[in-house]
Motif scaffolding. Structure first.
Motif, PDB file in Angstrom:
ATOM      1  N   UNK A 146      48.132  38.744  50.545  1.00 21.89           N
ATOM      2  CA  UNK A 146      49.505  38.312  49.783  1.00 21.89           C
ATOM      3  C   UNK A 146      50.472  38.358  50.593  1.00 21.89           C
ATOM      4  N   UNK A 147      51.244  37.274  50.569  1.00 30.20           N
ATOM      5  CA  UNK A 147      52.537  37.126  51.443  1.00 30.20           C
ATOM      6  C   UNK A 147      53.365  38.347  51.467  1.00 30.20           C
ATOM      7  N   UNK A 148      53.648  38.888  50.379  1.00 34.08           N
ATOM      8  CA  UNK A 148      54.667  39.884  50.256  1.00 34.08           C
ATOM      9  C   UNK A 148      54.250  41.200  50.817  1.00 34.08           C
ATOM     10  N   UNK A 149      52.737  41.234  51.403  1.00 31.28           N
ATOM     11  CA  UNK A 149      52.271  42.393  52.095  1.00 31.28           C
ATOM     12  C   UNK A 149      52.115  42.402  53.596  1.00 31.28           C
ATOM     13  N   UNK A 150      52.302  40.937  54.179  1.00 30.81           N
ATOM     14  CA  UNK A 150      52.006  40.618  55.376  1.00 30.81           C
ATOM     15  C   UNK A 150      53.080  41.202  56.201  1.00 30.81           C
ATOM     16  N   UNK A 151      52.319  41.639  57.643  1.00 32.47           N
ATOM     17  CA  UNK A 151      53.445  41.837  58.818  1.00 32.47           C
ATOM     18  C   UNK A 151      52.615  41.539  59.968  1.00 32.47           C
ATOM     19  N   UNK A 152      53.200  40.907  60.821  1.00 31.10           N
ATOM     20  CA  UNK A 152      52.768  40.306  61.868  1.00 31.10           C
ATOM     21  C   UNK A 152      53.510  40.742  63.269  1.00 31.10           C
ATOM     22  N   UNK A 153      52.660  40.751  64.408  1.00 33.22           N
ATOM     23  CA  UNK A 153      53.344  41.318  65.564  1.00 33.22           C
ATOM     24  C   UNK A 153      53.343  40.218  66.648  1.00 33.22           C
ATOM     25  N   UNK A 154      54.766  40.327  66.739  1.00 36.49           N
ATOM     26  CA  UNK A 154      55.412  39.083  67.587  1.00 36.49           C
ATOM     27  C   UNK A 154      54.920  39.278  69.134  1.00 36.49           C
ATOM     28  N   UNK A 155      54.813  40.401  69.369  1.00 35.59           N
ATOM     29  CA  UNK A 155      54.476  40.986  70.764  1.00 35.59           C
ATOM     30  C   UNK A 155      53.124  40.478  71.125  1.00 35.59           C
ATOM     31  N   UNK A 156      52.397  40.261  70.244  1.00 37.60           N
ATOM     32  CA  UNK A 156      50.968  39.872  70.673  1.00 37.60           C
ATOM     33  C   UNK A 156      50.686  38.395  70.377  1.00 37.60           C
ATOM     34  N   UNK A 157      51.545  37.602  69.449  1.00 33.20           N
ATOM     35  CA  UNK A 157      51.228  36.281  69.097  1.00 33.20           C
ATOM     36  C   UNK A 157      52.761  35.264  68.968  1.00 33.20           C
ATOM     37  N   UNK A 158      53.613  35.956  69.484  1.00 31.90           N
ATOM     38  CA  UNK A 158      55.000  35.207  69.728  1.00 31.90           C
ATOM     39  C   UNK A 158      55.583  34.958  68.216  1.00 31.90           C
ATOM     40  N   UNK A 159      56.659  34.689  68.397  1.00 30.37           N
ATOM     41  CA  UNK A 159      57.395  34.367  67.027  1.00 30.37           C
ATOM     42  C   UNK A 159      56.752  32.839  66.409  1.00 30.37           C
ATOM     43  N   UNK A 160      56.113  32.925  65.422  1.00 31.83           N
ATOM     44  CA  UNK A 160      55.707  31.765  64.892  1.00 31.83           C
ATOM     45  C   UNK A 160      56.120  31.552  63.482  1.00 31.83           C
ATOM     46  N   UNK A 161      56.484  30.351  63.279  1.00 30.34           N
ATOM     47  CA  UNK A 161      56.787  29.893  61.794  1.00 30.34           C
ATOM     48  C   UNK A 161      56.199  29.019  60.951  1.00 30.34           C
ATOM     49  N   UNK A 162      56.793  29.116  59.704  1.00 28.82           N
ATOM     50  CA  UNK A 162      55.936  28.581  58.538  1.00 28.82           C
ATOM     51  C   UNK A 162      55.834  26.916  58.772  1.00 28.82           C
ATOM     52  N   UNK A 163      54.557  26.289  58.553  1.00 29.53           N
ATOM     53  CA  UNK A 163      54.620  24.721  58.831  1.00 29.53           C
ATOM     54  C   UNK A 163      55.094  24.401  57.493  1.00 29.53           C
ATOM     55  N   UNK A 164      55.628  23.261  57.488  1.00 28.31           N
ATOM     56  CA  UNK A 164      56.255  22.384  56.319  1.00 28.31           C
ATOM     57  C   UNK A 164      55.196  21.745  55.507  1.00 28.31           C
ATOM     58  N   UNK A 165      54.309  22.520  54.647  1.00 30.39           N
ATOM     59  CA  UNK A 165      53.293  21.969  54.052  1.00 30.39           C
ATOM     60  C   UNK A 165      53.069  23.077  52.830  1.00 30.39           C
ATOM     61  N   UNK A 166      52.224  22.529  51.820  1.00 30.89           N
ATOM     62  CA  UNK A 166      51.825  23.406  50.707  1.00 30.89           C
ATOM     63  C   UNK A 166      50.846  24.556  51.299  1.00 30.89           C
ATOM     64  N   UNK A 167      50.917  25.823  50.684  1.00 28.29           N
ATOM     65  CA  UNK A 167      50.131  26.821  51.139  1.00 28.29           C
ATOM     66  C   UNK A 167      50.814  27.067  52.509  1.00 28.29           C
ATOM     67  N   UNK A 168      52.150  26.976  52.958  1.00 30.72           N
ATOM     68  CA  UNK A 168      52.498  27.385  54.154  1.00 30.72           C
ATOM     69  C   UNK A 168      52.286  28.740  54.923  1.00 30.72           C
ATOM     70  N   UNK A 169      52.150  29.910  53.935  1.00 29.38           N
ATOM     71  CA  UNK A 169      51.984  31.071  54.326  1.00 29.38           C
ATOM     72  C   UNK A 169      50.167  31.075  54.805  1.00 29.38           C
ATOM     73  N   UNK A 170      49.439  30.760  54.027  1.00 26.85           N
ATOM     74  CA  UNK A 170      47.855  30.633  54.375  1.00 26.85           C
ATOM     75  C   UNK A 170      48.044  30.133  55.801  1.00 26.85           C
ATOM     76  N   UNK A 171      48.635  28.673  56.060  1.00 25.52           N
ATOM     77  CA  UNK A 171      48.233  27.998  57.172  1.00 25.52           C
ATOM     78  C   UNK A 171      48.677  28.786  58.336  1.00 25.52           C
ATOM     79  N   UNK A 172      50.136  29.570  58.009  1.00 25.26           N
ATOM     80  CA  UNK A 172      50.388  30.471  59.223  1.00 25.26           C
ATOM     81  C   UNK A 172      49.565  31.508  59.675  1.00 25.26           C
ATOM     82  N   UNK A 173      49.161  32.187  58.429  1.00 26.63           N
ATOM     83  CA  UNK A 173      47.936  33.284  58.661  1.00 26.63           C
ATOM     84  C   UNK A 173      46.808  32.619  59.730  1.00 26.63           C
ATOM     85  N   UNK A 174      46.296  31.315  59.447  1.00 28.67           N
ATOM     86  CA  UNK A 174      45.248  30.870  60.006  1.00 28.67           C
ATOM     87  C   UNK A 174      45.733  30.770  61.594  1.00 28.67           C
ATOM     88  N   UNK A 175      47.131  30.287  61.582  1.00 33.52           N
ATOM     89  CA  UNK A 175      47.402  29.850  63.095  1.00 33.52           C
ATOM     90  C   UNK A 175      47.539  31.375  63.940  1.00 33.52           C
TER      91      UNK A 175
END
Length: 243
Positions: A146-175
């Protein structure tokens, strides 16, 4: 925290951040051109607590993607988490997740279980329980975080943003997971997700189209692999609805 015309709920969302047992946070609220009292409420909190900052879009974007990306760009911390203005965290959410990052070396995402609540804030009986961990290949079979439970580490993966598509959260988690790290569950319930009929993701047929687009256009899996993962996704979605 993206917001748009959420004057009914945003007090609860912001208060749930203020109530965190982990105190070293910043809250960036990005208002998507609300025409009610949402922005006034946000400004009131900003005046009371310097850890809260606000930005606003020039015109309504129609989805949380742009506001979330504005928040990511302006975030100063190592870990980035997400909370919509109609949802809420439980007090130990940040504490438990930061601790898990410190305990597990290959964690690039930490997530948690959560509960659903109705529009009035009354909790549903069933908890949304996620697996203990996931990686890129397993996540291709369907989003379990669930997006409301997610936390990601920018020190390991960088600052990654959401793509402009449906299910943008799922797509970001895959990236994020494609980098080779894993996502780990705190195995605790740390948030409440509000169910509203007007939710952007409430149309299931549209959601299926978004899923197929991610497989074929963003992940570029090819037709056979896209069909394989889409079937897995569809079966899991049916089982989830039957529970």
């Amino acid at each position: 925290m993206p917001s748009h015309n959420d004057e009914r709920y945003i007090h609860t969302a912001i208060q749930s951040v203020l109530a965190q047992t982990y105190k070293d946070w910043e809250l960036i609220v990005v208002d998507d051109s609300s025409n009610d009292h949402t922005l006034e409420i946000i400004d009131g909190y900003c005046r009371k607590d310097p850890r809260i900052r606000t930005y606003a879009t020039e015109r309504p974007s129609g989805s949380p993607t742009l506001p979330r990306n504005i928040g990511i760009k302006n975030a100063k911390g190592r870990y980035i988490a997400f909370l919509d203005s109609d949802d809420k965290w439980l007090p130990t959410k940040l504490e438990h997740q930061v601790h898990l990052f410190q305990e597990v070396d290959d964690a690039v995402i930490v997530f948690s279980n959560y509960k659903k609540m109705d529009d009035a804030g009354q909790p549903h009986k069933r908890n949304v329980m996620a697996p203990m961990s996931t990686d890129y290949r397993r996540l291709l079979k369907g989003n379990v975080m669930g997006c409301l439970t997610i936390m990601y580490d920018t020190a390991k993966v960088g600052k990654l943003e959401f793509p402009h598509c449906g299910h943008e959260d799922y797509s970001l988690w895959l990236t994020i997971l494609k980098s080779g790290g894993k996502a780990y569950n705190t195995n605790s319930i740390e948030a409440f997700y509000r169910i509203k009929s007007s939710s952007v993701s409430s149309n299931k047929f549209r959601a299926m189209g978004w899923q197929w687009y991610i497989y074929t256009k963003i992940e570029k899996l090819g037709y056979p692999m896209s069909v394989y993962y889409f079937v897995n996704y569809a079966v899991r979605a049916v089982i989830k609805r039957l529970k």
